[in-house]
Design an enzyme around this catalytic site. Structure first.
Site: not given
Ligand SMILES: [Zn+2]
Length: 339
Positions: A208, A261
């Site tokens: 992320k 992400k």
């Protein structure tokens, strides 16, 4: 002599012999050789649950996305299932925030009640829950803080384990730790197994990035940090090799599935995680900023929304994602069903 009048010359150049366009001549031919599929079952729809009753509050920076109260989830779950979608990812906005994010693991917390509502309305719907503290803490950070405001790693792991167990007790199928803390997957696995939830899977936000494309989400989830940023735990957008190290650690700790992400700016990372760790399901999160850009351009008539959305989702799948978490999921599923 013209190019095509000399057969040997034409052969040498490939003209007339190698013509990739033969496969593009008709829709049926194109269907026959399409390498990447897109199906509603590949998509995961995020939901934002808020306290109160009868609430359906539009998120202004994400047209088409609403915050919903628990009582609104039964009909939402049935709609989602009818569209062919199989899974939702649940975020909760608590009624009260405190430095420790206590409501994150309360039995009657908003997410815990939401899981129950979704499961009773649509028992087969796969419920994935976000496991982090940022929506629950008054400072908006992903963990407990020391006196300088630094997110404490190991002290937070215990709380993440408690959140995951409380989601499992409420009926969650999959827990998704999103805080990028070291050791979070192992700690959650231990906590779940210790409480008899060995069947609950972990989808780790393994990679992320500290991205500027989370802006609209912070309105939707009311989770903006009150000071500072998340660069001490989320990854530097400049780093790709480090992503493989993050994934390797999560795999070692027992992750059942992995996530990258955001998606669009990081398709190279999706692709390399796919190549190196292809034995585990891989999800990519088509984040709020990516959604907002498409919606804004479409609202201005600058792009064809349907075509752009299906292209974006196909591209994320082509890069190697099995699952795409996306706010476009309901629209895309309806378009795919109508195709
Ligand atoms: Zn967080």
């Amino acid at each position: 002599m013209s190019l095509h009048s000399d057969p040997l010359e034409a052969l040498r150049l490939g003209a007339g012999v190698r013509r990739p366009r033969r496969w593009r001549r008709t829709p049926a031919l194109r269907d026959l050789v399409r390498e990447t599929s897109l199906d509603p079952a590949d998509l995961v729809y995020p939901l934002f649950v808020v306290p109160g009753e009868g609430v359906r509050r539009p998120v202004s920076s994400m047209p088409g996305v609403d915050q919903l109260s628990v009582d609104a989830l039964a009909s939402e779950a049935r709609d989602i299932w009818a569209l062919g979608l199989k899974a939702v990812l649940l975020f909760g906005i608590p009624s009260a925030k405190d430095p420790h994010g206590l409501e994150s693991h309360a039995d009657d917390g908003v997410v815990q009640r939401a899981i129950g509502a979704l499961k009773s309305a649509s028992p087969e719907l796969v419920v994935i829950t976000d496991v982090c503290l940022c929506e629950y803490t008054d400072h908006g950070h992903c963990g407990l803080l020391d006196e300088t405001g630094y997110v404490l790693n190991d002290e937070t792991l215990d709380v993440l384990g408690r959140i995951a167990v409380s989601h499992a007790e409420a009926g969650a199928d999959i827990v998704a730790p999103s805080g990028m803390l070291d050791g979070m997957v192992g700690a959650i696995r231990g906590a779940l197994d210790g409480e008899g939830f060995s069947g609950v899977a972990i989808l780790s936000y393994a990679v992320k990035y500290a991205s500027a494309f989370y802006g609209p989400f912070r309105e939707a989830a009311d989770g903006a940090p009150s000071f500072g940023d998340r660069r001490s735990h989320q990854m530097d957008p400049a780093n790709a090799r480090e992503a493989l190290r993050e994934v390797a650690l999560d795999v070692e700790e027992g992750a059942d599935a992995l996530m990258v992400k955001p998606a669009l700016g990081y398709l190279d990372v999706v692709s390399s995680v796919r190549d190196r760790f292809g034995e585990l399901p891989l999800a990519a999160y088509n984040v709020s900023g990516e959604y907002a850009m498409v919606k804004a351009a479409a609202a201005n008539g600058w792009i064809d929304e349907r075509a752009a959305v299906l292209e974006v989702l196909t591209a994320i799948r082509r890069a190697g994602a099995d699952l795409v978490i996306t706010y476009h999921a309901k629209d895309a599923a309806a378009w795919l069903q109508a195709r």
